[in-house]
Enzyme design. Structure first.
Site, PDB file in Angstrom:
ATOM      1  N   LYS A   1       1.107  -1.060  -0.052  1.00 35.58           N
ATOM      2  CA  LYS A   1       0.216   0.377   0.136  1.00 35.58           C
ATOM      3  C   LYS A   1       0.887   1.528  -0.504  1.00 35.58           C
ATOM      4  O   LYS A   1       1.921   1.482   0.460  1.00 35.58           O
ATOM      5  CB  LYS A   1      -0.635   0.410   1.222  1.00 35.58           C
ATOM      6  CG  LYS A   1      -0.397   0.342   2.591  1.00 35.58           C
ATOM      7  CD  LYS A   1      -1.422   0.291   3.894  1.00 35.58           C
ATOM      8  CE  LYS A   1      -1.185   1.943   3.790  1.00 35.58           C
ATOM      9  NZ  LYS A   1      -0.844   2.690   4.859  1.00 35.58           N
TER      10      LYS A   1
ATOM     11  N   HIS B   1      -6.883   0.505   5.892  1.00 38.09           N
ATOM     12  CA  HIS B   1      -6.794  -0.473   7.240  1.00 38.09           C
ATOM     13  C   HIS B   1      -8.085  -0.278   7.826  1.00 38.09           C
ATOM     14  O   HIS B   1      -8.668  -1.226   8.077  1.00 38.09           O
ATOM     15  CB  HIS B   1      -6.116  -0.091   8.519  1.00 38.09           C
ATOM     16  CG  HIS B   1      -4.083  -0.155   7.621  1.00 38.09           C
ATOM     17  ND1 HIS B   1      -4.302  -1.039   6.698  1.00 38.09           N
ATOM     18  CD2 HIS B   1      -3.595   0.650   8.060  1.00 38.09           C
ATOM     19  CE1 HIS B   1      -2.840  -1.068   6.575  1.00 38.09           C
ATOM     20  NE2 HIS B   1      -2.822   0.300   7.423  1.00 38.09           N
TER      21      HIS B   1
ATOM     22  N   ASP C   1      -3.339   7.019   4.031  1.00 30.59           N
ATOM     23  CA  ASP C   1      -2.503   6.402   5.496  1.00 30.59           C
ATOM     24  C   ASP C   1      -3.392   5.405   5.335  1.00 30.59           C
ATOM     25  O   ASP C   1      -3.132   4.393   5.479  1.00 30.59           O
ATOM     26  CB  ASP C   1      -1.373   7.069   5.950  1.00 30.59           C
ATOM     27  CG  ASP C   1      -0.442   6.195   6.242  1.00 30.59           C
ATOM     28  OD1 ASP C   1       0.132   5.828   5.519  1.00 30.59           O
ATOM     29  OD2 ASP C   1      -0.599   6.082   7.653  1.00 30.59           O
TER      30      ASP C   1
HETATM   31  C1  BG6 Z   1       0.682   1.380   7.579  1.00 26.49           C
HETATM   32  C2  BG6 Z   1       1.009   2.714   7.818  1.00 26.49           C
HETATM   33  O1  BG6 Z   1       0.033   1.063   6.542  1.00 26.49           O
HETATM   34  O2  BG6 Z   1      -0.074   0.755   9.438  1.00 26.49           O
HETATM   35  C3  BG6 Z   1       1.215   3.351   9.060  1.00 26.49           C
HETATM   36  O3  BG6 Z   1       1.273   3.670   7.209  1.00 26.49           O
HETATM   37  C4  BG6 Z   1       0.997   3.234  10.436  1.00 26.49           C
HETATM   38  O4  BG6 Z   1       1.775   5.713   8.845  1.00 26.49           O
HETATM   39  C5  BG6 Z   1       0.792   1.737  10.347  1.00 26.49           C
HETATM   40  O5  BG6 Z   1       1.761   3.600  11.079  1.00 26.49           O
HETATM   41  C6  BG6 Z   1       0.186   0.873  11.572  1.00 26.49           C
HETATM   42  O6  BG6 Z   1      -0.080  -0.254  11.829  1.00 26.49           O
HETATM   43  P1  BG6 Z   1      -0.286  -1.328  12.792  1.00 26.49           P
HETATM   44  O7  BG6 Z   1      -0.090  -2.841  12.681  1.00 26.49           O
HETATM   45  O8  BG6 Z   1       1.104  -1.238  13.660  1.00 26.49           O
HETATM   46  O9  BG6 Z   1      -1.572  -1.083  13.797  1.00 26.49           O
END
Ligand code: BG6
Length: 516
Positions: free
Chosen positions: A173, A265, A260
């Site tokens: 991504k 997510h 982002d």
């Molecule tokens: C990434 C983002 O995809 O996911 C980041 O680019 C973010 O900015 C991260 O910190 C968060 O992932 P996780 O698994 O730590 O919740």
């Protein structure tokens, strides 16, 4: 660990699925192999797969990047990286086994001649390791290279599937930076690749607790019947981070939190929580339902954006006693940056299951706590029975799916406090993943690599899902672009975002969950 009943013992010792199947033979080609992702996640994940005996012995890795390394230098670098980032103590024999399968090609992602050299190396590696001409390309590069890489893989014949040899390509991504660019990228890569070769990654789908949302909903008879607007009052999805932008100021300042985190997510969490039951766990069946629910999210008008979406940027502040700089003082960030580091929004899914249920989403950097969770708040019980008692309020039931840092599920309900009078206390029933299933060293990428190599697309995003996500986010991007933020920074590091984030939920008579 809680006392085990017989059934739980059976769960823990469940061998019915048998040992995990090994992947078939292949060469994994990592574009951007000298970057952070390879060091921190991909290589340790390969190590963990090898440790669990899930990698074929007929396997090799070719790193491809612009740095001028020899294969020996690359092996040394990756060995050091593994020592630093492995999720458990490194077994020297296994490390050696993996390093012996590593090769390196130095080249440019946009230069045809580099691909010809890559093809030569691949042919040799294929012969040495008997990998049957199967190539698993992993694009751990900036997205600006995606289209060129696919183009060149196509024109040099490296993406062509023939004689039973497969070619699969993983895209890290972000996939596009708005609806138009995502559509354009999909069109471009589909000139060379078929959808079955395309693996758009969202690492949230590699998280056990995220995958568990489907199992929790659909393998239990008691939750699905109440999983709708008749019983659910609202849903809160929180992805709160205490970290700032670290060394990624350059990338992040171009993207911002909305791009982002949200279409990828947060929308994975939203779609898994709200989708209809798929007819099977096949990738198409699951993707159909995910895409359908994202299409049912009511698009925000410009007017809605002003009322239902909030952005913020952190100023200096403090987390756990540590003084922290403002976003604008982070390396790689312009001192007058207008990029958001926090987003909250209120969405509505206008279908029969969810009509009238607000969904509140919030995510941000440098917030008070690290916490990723989906909180389902049920409708309050009628008060009539308690009218003549000292009970002056009844707390609604809340079911919380904890994704990080704790992994588990908790259910809040009312119970009688001991004593002569009727008083109600809120109590919680907690399920903690590690209590029942223990913990396995994991980077979160193991399952994604394994599924990619074995060709299972369920945990990846289909083109229409990505586009549906951007369709929801696009109106917000447009309004925010037209109306730059007037007061940034608007929350100190260590807070829960700007005050306006409370307004969008308090207006409905609801409150953000207090996360301790
Ligand atoms: C990434 C983002 O995809 O996911 C980041 O680019 C973010 O900015 C991260 O910190 C968060 O992932 P996780 O698994 O730590 O919740």
């Amino acid at each position: 660990m809680p006392p085990l009943t017989k059934e739980l013992e059976e769960i823990q010792t469940d061998q019915s699925a048998g040992p995990p199947r090994q992947t078939g033979p292949c060469v994994m080609v990592i574009f951007g192999a000298t970057g952070d992702l390879t060091a921190r996640k991909l290589f340790p994940a390969l190590y963990n797969l090898a440790k669990s005996n899930m990698l074929s012995r007929e396997f090799a890795v070719v790193g491809f990047a612009k740095n001028e390394y020899s294969t020996d230098e690359f092996r040394k670098l990756m060995g050091q990286n593994l020592d630093n980032f492995a999720t458990e103590k490194v077994d020297p024999d296994l490390k050696e086994w993996l390093l012996k399968r590593l090769y390196y090609v130095s080249g440019s992602f946009t230069d045809r001649e580099s691909y010809q050299r890559l093809a030569q190396t691949l042919a040799e590696v294929d012969k040495n390791h008997n990998t049957h001409g199967n190539y698993f390309f992993y694009l751990a590069t900036s997205p600006v290279f995606f289209a060129d890489i696919v183009d060149l893989l196509g024109s040099t014949g490296l993406a062509v599937e023939k004689d039973g040899q497969w070619r699969r390509i993983v895209f890290e991504k972000p996939f596009g930076n708005d609806l138009e660019s995502a559509r354009h990228l999909n069109e471009q890569i589909k000139k060379t690749l078929s959808e079955h070769q395309i693996f758009r990654i969202d690492h949230y789908l590699g998280k056990e607790t995220v995958q568990n949302i489907l199992v929790f909903r659909f393998s239990n008879g008691i939750f699905e019947p109440i999983w709708n607007h008749r019983f659910i009052d609202h849903v809160q999805i929180t992805v709160a981070e205490t970290v700032g932008v670290e060394k990624r100021g350059g990338y992040f300042d171009m993207a911002g939190t909305l791009r982002d985190m949200v279409p990828n997510h947060l929308f994975q969490l939203l779609s898994l929580t709200t989708m209809e039951p798929p007819i099977s766990f096949s990738s198409d069946a699951v993707h159909d339902e995910q895409a359908k629910i994202l299409h049912a999210v009511q698009p925000l008008s410009a007017e809605d954006v002003l009322h239902c979406a909030v952005r913020g940027q952190y100023g200096e502040g403090e987390i756990n006693g540590e003084r922290l700089p403002a976003y604008r003082s982070e390396p790689g960030v312009p001192p007058d940056s207008k990029t958001e580091t926090f987003v909250a929004m209120r969405l509505v899914i206008d279908n029969w299951r969810w009509a009238g249920v607000p969904f509140y989403l919030r995510t941000g950097k440098r917030l008070a706590r690290r916490a990723t969770e989906v909180a389902i708040q049920f409708k309050r019980a009628p008060f009539v029975l308690f009218r003549d008692t000292p009970v002056n309020s009844l707390k609604p039931n809340q079911l919380v799916i904890h994704i990080a840092p704790d992994e588990g599920i908790s259910l809040r309900f009312g119970a009688k406090r001991p004593g002569a009078q009727v008083r109600v206390g809120s109590v919680e029933m907690d399920f903690n993943y590690s209590d029942y299933f223990g913990t396995t060293p994991n980077t979160g990428y193991e399952i994604l690599l394994y599924d990619g190599i074995t060709g299972d697309q369920t945990l990846f995003q289909r083109a229409d899902m990505v586009e549906a996500g951007w369709t929801v986010v696009d109106p917000i991007l447009d309004v925010w672009k037209a109306l730059p933020p007037r007061i940034f920074p608007n929350y100190p590091a260590g807070a829960w975002g700007p005050k306006e984030a409370d307004d969008i939920i308090n207006r409905d008579g609801n409150y953000w969950r207090k996360i301790q």
